[in-house]
Design an enzyme around this catalytic site. Structure first.
Site, short mmCIF file in Angstrom:
data_model
loop_
_atom_site.label_atom_id
_atom_site.label_comp_id
_atom_site.label_asym_id
_atom_site.label_seq_id
_atom_site.Cartn_x
_atom_site.Cartn_y
_atom_site.Cartn_z
N SER A 1 0.84 -1.20 0.00
CA SER A 1 0.00 0.00 0.00
C SER A 1 0.87 1.25 0.00
O SER A 1 2.07 1.18 0.28
CB SER A 1 -0.85 -0.01 1.28
OG SER A 1 -1.36 1.27 1.60
N TYR B 1 -3.57 -0.08 10.05
CA TYR B 1 -3.40 -0.44 8.64
C TYR B 1 -1.98 -0.14 8.18
O TYR B 1 -1.31 -0.96 7.56
CB TYR B 1 -4.42 0.34 7.81
CG TYR B 1 -4.46 0.02 6.35
CD1 TYR B 1 -3.79 0.82 5.43
CD2 TYR B 1 -5.18 -1.07 5.87
CE1 TYR B 1 -3.85 0.54 4.07
CE2 TYR B 1 -5.24 -1.35 4.51
CZ TYR B 1 -4.58 -0.54 3.62
OH TYR B 1 -4.63 -0.81 2.27
P1 NAP Z 1 -11.99 -4.75 -0.52
O1 NAP Z 1 -12.88 -4.28 -1.61
O2 NAP Z 1 -12.31 -4.40 0.90
O3 NAP Z 1 -11.81 -6.36 -0.65
C1 NAP Z 1 -11.06 -7.03 0.32
C2 NAP Z 1 -11.33 -8.51 0.14
O4 NAP Z 1 -10.66 -9.23 1.18
C3 NAP Z 1 -12.82 -8.85 0.24
O5 NAP Z 1 -13.15 -9.81 -0.74
C4 NAP Z 1 -12.93 -9.46 1.64
O6 NAP Z 1 -13.96 -10.39 1.75
C5 NAP Z 1 -11.59 -10.16 1.73
N1 NAP Z 1 -11.24 -10.51 3.11
C6 NAP Z 1 -11.22 -9.69 4.18
N2 NAP Z 1 -10.84 -10.37 5.27
C7 NAP Z 1 -10.64 -11.66 4.89
C8 NAP Z 1 -10.24 -12.85 5.56
N3 NAP Z 1 -9.98 -12.87 6.88
N4 NAP Z 1 -10.14 -14.00 4.85
C9 NAP Z 1 -10.41 -14.01 3.53
N5 NAP Z 1 -10.79 -12.91 2.80
C10 NAP Z 1 -10.90 -11.76 3.50
O7 NAP Z 1 -10.51 -4.21 -0.74
P2 NAP Z 1 -9.73 -3.75 -2.06
O8 NAP Z 1 -9.81 -2.27 -2.17
O9 NAP Z 1 -10.11 -4.62 -3.21
O10 NAP Z 1 -8.24 -4.09 -1.59
C11 NAP Z 1 -7.70 -5.37 -1.75
C12 NAP Z 1 -6.31 -5.34 -1.13
O11 NAP Z 1 -5.56 -4.24 -1.67
C13 NAP Z 1 -6.33 -5.13 0.39
O12 NAP Z 1 -5.26 -5.84 0.97
C14 NAP Z 1 -6.07 -3.61 0.53
O13 NAP Z 1 -5.47 -3.30 1.77
C15 NAP Z 1 -5.12 -3.39 -0.60
N6 NAP Z 1 -5.04 -2.02 -1.11
C16 NAP Z 1 -6.16 -1.37 -1.50
C17 NAP Z 1 -6.03 -0.08 -2.03
C18 NAP Z 1 -7.21 0.73 -2.49
O14 NAP Z 1 -7.03 1.95 -2.70
N7 NAP Z 1 -8.39 0.15 -2.66
C19 NAP Z 1 -4.77 0.51 -2.14
C20 NAP Z 1 -3.66 -0.19 -1.67
C21 NAP Z 1 -3.80 -1.47 -1.17
P3 NAP Z 1 -15.42 -9.89 2.24
O15 NAP Z 1 -15.91 -8.94 1.19
O16 NAP Z 1 -16.22 -11.15 2.33
O17 NAP Z 1 -15.20 -9.22 3.58
C1 GCO Z 2 -6.90 5.35 3.26
C2 GCO Z 2 -7.03 4.44 2.08
C3 GCO Z 2 -5.67 3.88 1.73
C4 GCO Z 2 -5.79 2.95 0.56
C5 GCO Z 2 -4.49 2.38 0.15
C6 GCO Z 2 -3.55 3.41 -0.36
O1 GCO Z 2 -7.81 5.37 4.11
O2 GCO Z 2 -5.88 6.06 3.31
O3 GCO Z 2 -7.96 3.40 2.32
O4 GCO Z 2 -5.12 3.23 2.82
O5 GCO Z 2 -6.63 1.88 0.88
O6 GCO Z 2 -3.92 1.59 1.13
O7 GCO Z 2 -2.44 2.75 -0.93
#
Ligand code: NAP
Ligand code: GCO
Length: 261
Positions: A146, A159
């Site tokens: 992230s 986080y």
């Molecule tokens: P999201 O929409 O919240 O999806 C997260 C997924 O993880 C969901 O399918 C959730 O299932 C699943 N999950 C949560 N806890 C779990 C567990 N204990 N066992 C199995 N599955 C579990 O998040 P996203 O935005 O797609 O992000 C995916 C990844 O990228 C995360 O690690 C997040 O931290 C990272 N990330 C996101 C961003 C961003 O800007 N969106 C940026 C950087 C990194 P349920 O829906 O059933 O809860």
């Molecule tokens: C926040 C956001 C971020 C993104 C991502 C950025 O609240 O700042 O959720 O944490 O999810 O991790 O890379």
């Protein structure tokens, strides 16, 4: 340039938390590159609807219900997947959660839950998938890091601590397992338009304009923006890449910030 460097035909990829969002986009992209896709989630109804959605995209996924933080369930399901589908060649530790609360208002149990899912879960998954990769002397592990692996901001202490730890776990596993031809790397997304960031993108939310100004590309990322990095780190093209976090952030980490007008 031979495109076979990026061909995943004959490979099996397990993407955790891939019923929507970044996980689904990456899973679909790896499928398009030739991989057989395995997904997991916590809830059967979400798995069932995701399987249908993948099918509508022409992707026939294998779906398994388990919690990445439950060591017993992870061990049992990794064994079950390798019996039923075949060896897991690629593991994408994508599953994750976030809680946004000021430090002084943070319940310790919530802090522990974020660490458990975002840091300990990827370790548990890597341990049990890695045992078999070591035996086969081959494997690819990609941890979803992230911006918070490098930067802090208010309210996301658990986080950021988890994603900072995940960056170092990536480097440490890479150091321990490169000798077995296992490449452990990370992807560091910028701000991506998914359910996780939906609260930040509410109309008029100050964070929305902030991010558009803080991102040189002047847009939120799409989950599909991460697919190229995932294919690269899953493929032969990255066989000598170890412990690297590939940031896909529209330039955020390169940018000091806009000069005030
Ligand atoms: P999201 O929409 O919240 O999806 C997260 C997924 O993880 C969901 O399918 C959730 O299932 C699943 N999950 C949560 N806890 C779990 C567990 N204990 N066992 C199995 N599955 C579990 O998040 P996203 O935005 O797609 O992000 C995916 C990844 O990228 C995360 O690690 C997040 O931290 C990272 N990330 C996101 C961003 C961003 O800007 N969106 C940026 C950087 C990194 P349920 O829906 O059933 O809860
Ligand atoms: C926040 C956001 C971020 C993104 C991502 C950025 O609240 O700042 O959720 O944490 O999810 O991790 O890379």
């Amino acid at each position: 340039m031979s495109t076979s460097l990026f061909d995943l035909t004959g490979k099996r990829a397990l993407v955790t938390g891939a019923t929507h969002g970044i996980g689904m986009a990456i899973a679909k992209g790896l499928a398009e590159a030739g991989a057989k896709i395995i997904i997991n989630d916590l809830m059967q109804d979400k798995l069932d609807s995701a399987v249908q959605e993948y099918k509508s995209f022409g992707v026939d996924v294998a779906a398994y219900l388990f919690d990445v933080t439950d060591e017993h369930a992870v061990k049992a399901h990794v064994d079950k997947i390798e019996r039923e589908v075949g060896p897991i060649d690629i593991l994408v530790n994508n599953a994750g959660i976030i809680r946004r609360t000021p430090a002084v208002e943070t319940e310790i149990k919530d802090f522990e839950l974020v660490v458990k899912i975002d840091l300990i879960g990827p370790f548990i998954m890597s341990k049990y998938v890695g045992i078999n990769m070591i035996k086969r002397k081959s494997g690819k592990i990609i941890n979803m890091c992230s911006m918070m692996s490098e930067l802090g901001r208010e309210t996301v202490n658990a986080y950021a601590a988890s994603k900072g730890g995940l960056k170092m776990l990536t480097k440490n596993l890479a150091s321990e397992w490169a000798q077995y031809n296992i490449q452990v790397n990370g992807i560091g997304p910028g701000y991506i338009a998914t359910a996780q960031t939906a609260p930040l993108r509410e109309p008029g939310h100050p964070f929305n304009n902030f991010i558009l100004g803080r991102t040189p590309a002047q847009r939120w990322g799409d989950p599909e923006d991460l697919v190229g990095a995932a294919i690269f780190l899953s493929s032969k093209a990255s066989d000598f890449v170890n412990g690297h976090i590939l940031y896909v952030d529209g330039g955020i980490l390169a940018y000091l910030g806009k000069t005030p007008q």
